[in-house]
Design a protein around this motif. Structure first.
Motif, short mmCIF file in Angstrom:
data_model
loop_
_atom_site.label_atom_id
_atom_site.label_comp_id
_atom_site.label_asym_id
_atom_site.label_seq_id
_atom_site.Cartn_x
_atom_site.Cartn_y
_atom_site.Cartn_z
N THR A 126 0.85 -1.18 0.00
CA THR A 126 0.00 0.00 0.00
C THR A 126 0.88 1.23 0.00
OG1 THR A 126 -1.82 1.13 1.17
CG2 THR A 126 -0.14 0.05 2.53
N ASN A 127 0.26 2.39 -0.12
CA ASN A 127 0.94 3.65 0.12
C ASN A 127 0.18 4.39 1.21
OD1 ASN A 127 -1.35 4.80 -1.14
ND2 ASN A 127 -0.32 4.87 -3.13
N ARG A 128 0.67 5.55 1.60
CA ARG A 128 0.05 6.25 2.73
C ARG A 128 -1.32 6.82 2.40
NH1 ARG A 128 2.48 5.23 7.71
NH2 ARG A 128 4.74 5.25 7.46
N LEU A 129 -1.71 6.76 1.12
CA LEU A 129 -3.06 7.19 0.75
C LEU A 129 -4.07 6.07 0.94
CD1 LEU A 129 -2.38 9.23 -2.52
CD2 LEU A 129 -2.15 9.92 -0.13
N GLY A 130 -3.59 4.86 1.18
CA GLY A 130 -4.49 3.72 1.38
C GLY A 130 -4.72 2.89 0.15
N ASP A 174 -13.27 3.72 14.81
CA ASP A 174 -12.66 5.01 15.11
C ASP A 174 -11.13 4.92 15.08
OD1 ASP A 174 -14.83 6.91 15.63
OD2 ASP A 174 -15.37 5.56 17.25
N GLN A 175 -10.58 3.84 15.61
CA GLN A 175 -9.14 3.65 15.59
C GLN A 175 -8.62 3.55 14.16
OE1 GLN A 175 -6.56 3.39 17.76
NE2 GLN A 175 -5.05 2.47 16.37
N VAL A 176 -9.29 2.73 13.33
CA VAL A 176 -8.85 2.56 11.95
C VAL A 176 -8.99 3.87 11.18
CG1 VAL A 176 -9.29 1.31 9.80
CG2 VAL A 176 -9.43 0.11 11.99
N ALA A 177 -10.09 4.60 11.41
CA ALA A 177 -10.27 5.89 10.74
C ALA A 177 -9.18 6.88 11.14
CB ALA A 177 -11.65 6.45 11.07
N ASP A 178 -8.82 6.90 12.41
CA ASP A 178 -7.73 7.78 12.87
C ASP A 178 -6.43 7.42 12.17
OD1 ASP A 178 -9.41 9.12 14.60
OD2 ASP A 178 -8.77 8.03 16.38
N GLU A 179 -6.15 6.13 12.06
CA GLU A 179 -4.91 5.69 11.41
C GLU A 179 -4.85 6.13 9.96
OE1 GLU A 179 -4.38 1.57 14.03
OE2 GLU A 179 -4.86 1.48 11.91
N GLN A 180 -5.94 5.92 9.23
CA GLN A 180 -5.93 6.24 7.80
C GLN A 180 -5.82 7.74 7.56
OE1 GLN A 180 -5.42 2.68 7.19
NE2 GLN A 180 -5.72 3.85 5.32
N ALA A 181 -6.52 8.53 8.37
CA ALA A 181 -6.43 9.98 8.21
C ALA A 181 -5.04 10.48 8.56
CB ALA A 181 -7.48 10.67 9.08
N PHE A 182 -4.44 9.94 9.64
CA PHE A 182 -3.11 10.38 10.03
C PHE A 182 -2.08 10.03 8.96
CE2 PHE A 182 1.00 9.62 12.06
CZ PHE A 182 1.22 10.86 12.64
N ARG A 211 -10.83 14.57 11.44
CA ARG A 211 -9.62 13.81 11.78
C ARG A 211 -8.37 14.40 11.12
NH1 ARG A 211 -13.62 10.06 12.64
NH2 ARG A 211 -13.16 8.60 14.34
N LEU A 212 -8.52 15.05 10.00
CA LEU A 212 -7.37 15.65 9.35
C LEU A 212 -6.74 16.74 10.20
CD1 LEU A 212 -8.43 15.98 5.61
CD2 LEU A 212 -6.73 14.44 6.58
N GLN A 213 -7.53 17.36 11.06
CA GLN A 213 -7.02 18.44 11.90
C GLN A 213 -6.46 17.95 13.23
OE1 GLN A 213 -6.88 21.21 10.25
NE2 GLN A 213 -8.03 20.18 8.63
N ARG A 214 -6.54 16.64 13.48
CA ARG A 214 -6.15 16.13 14.79
C ARG A 214 -4.64 15.99 14.93
NH1 ARG A 214 -9.61 11.17 16.58
NH2 ARG A 214 -11.16 12.83 16.48
N HIS A 215 -4.00 15.41 13.97
CA HIS A 215 -2.54 15.33 13.88
C HIS A 215 -1.86 14.41 14.90
CE1 HIS A 215 -2.47 18.38 10.83
NE2 HIS A 215 -3.06 19.23 11.62
#
Length: 279
Positions: A126-130, A174-182, A211-215
């Motif tokens: 994969t790449n960091r874009l998923g 929520d955990q997976v969504a946080d990972e993908q956005a980060f 999530r994009l603003q969480r960092h």
């Protein structure tokens, strides 16, 4: 107007527990974590300067200030790296004037051969874009029924935020969504990440943009999957960064318990039995 660097510093400050630093945790606190004054004191900078960084009015703090902030916020090695990266893009160190473009999706033949040698394991590139760029038959066996591979090309980040099945497949959504956005902040490049965010934000909605603003880097925990046929699967994830010119990583899912290993074996037997019946 905020900046990626300021958003990260503020979010990290809010996440710190005062009790961990010997400070009173109750009383008339205006924020859930450390105050600006407390972080400024720990970092050896002024409150006014910290305020300017958090509010995006100072976009080019020096390396010494970044080191001081990292110490004041008790950042670990991964967070320090992310802090430097956010400082770079906030200050314009990453070129922003070039038109955003999708990343390279070619997987080198030797990497594909590595995947073949990992069969019947569960692994993918994969790449960091998923983007799911290549995968083993074992991965298809586990994730095919979840619908991840229905898209052409498949993309884990898009699946998590736009496919209703994802919330059932990932009990810890929520955990997976946080990972993908980060991960979007980590490349493959600032341009490709910007391109992808622009493409996805209109359809992913506020769960994505918030999530994009969480960092904050999410914790590393086992991955749980709720497979529609064999039930819950638990995985450890091993990630191997490929050369920087690839901007890709090889991810291997390893059963985290005996129940998962046995469930995957049942999946393999069922598939082989079905194939024999068709033949």
């Amino acid at each position: 107007m905020g900046t990626p660097l300021g958003d990260f510093v503020r979010a990290k400050r809010d996440s710190l527990q005062p009790e961990s630093f010997g400070l009173p945790g109750r009383g008339r606190r205006r924020s859930p974590g450390l105050s600006r004054a407390e972080v400024a004191t720990r970092s050896g900078i002024s409150v006014e300067y910290l305020t300017r960084i958090e509010q995006g009015r100072d976009r080019n703090p020096s390396h010494s200030v970044l080191h001081a902030l990292a110490d004041g916020l008790s950042l670990d090695a991964g967070e320090r790296h992310h802090l430097r990266y956010l400082a770079k893009i906030t200050g314009g160190g990453c070129p922003g004037h070039r038109p955003p473009a999708p990343p390279n999706r070619e997987v080198r033949p030797t990497v594909r051969e590595t995947l073949r040698l990992l069969e019947p394991g569960v692994a993918f590139v994969t790449n960091r874009l998923g983007d799911v760029l290549a995968y083993t038959e074992g991965f298809a066996l586990v994730m095919g029924a979840a619908g991840l591979l229905d898209a052409d090309p498949p993309n884990l980040t898009r699946y998590v935020f736009t496919d209703p099945r994802a919330r059932s497949v990932f009990p810890d959504w929520d955990q997976v969504a946080d990972e993908q956005a980060f991960d979007l902040w980590l490349g493959p490049s600032a341009e490709s990440s910007e391109w992808f965010r622009v493409q996805l934000a209109p359809v992913a909605g506020p769960e994505f943009t918030r999530r994009l603003q969480r960092h904050l880097p999410p914790p590393q925990v086992p991955l749980r999957l709720d497979h529609p046929t064999v039930g819950e699967l638990r995985w450890h994830r091993e990630k191997l960064e490929l050369p920087s010119t690839d901007a890709q990583e090889l991810v291997v899912l390893l059963p985290a318990d005996e129940a998962t290993a046995q469930a995957v074996e049942r999946l393999r037997h069922r598939r082989h039995g079905a194939l024999r019946a068709v033949g």
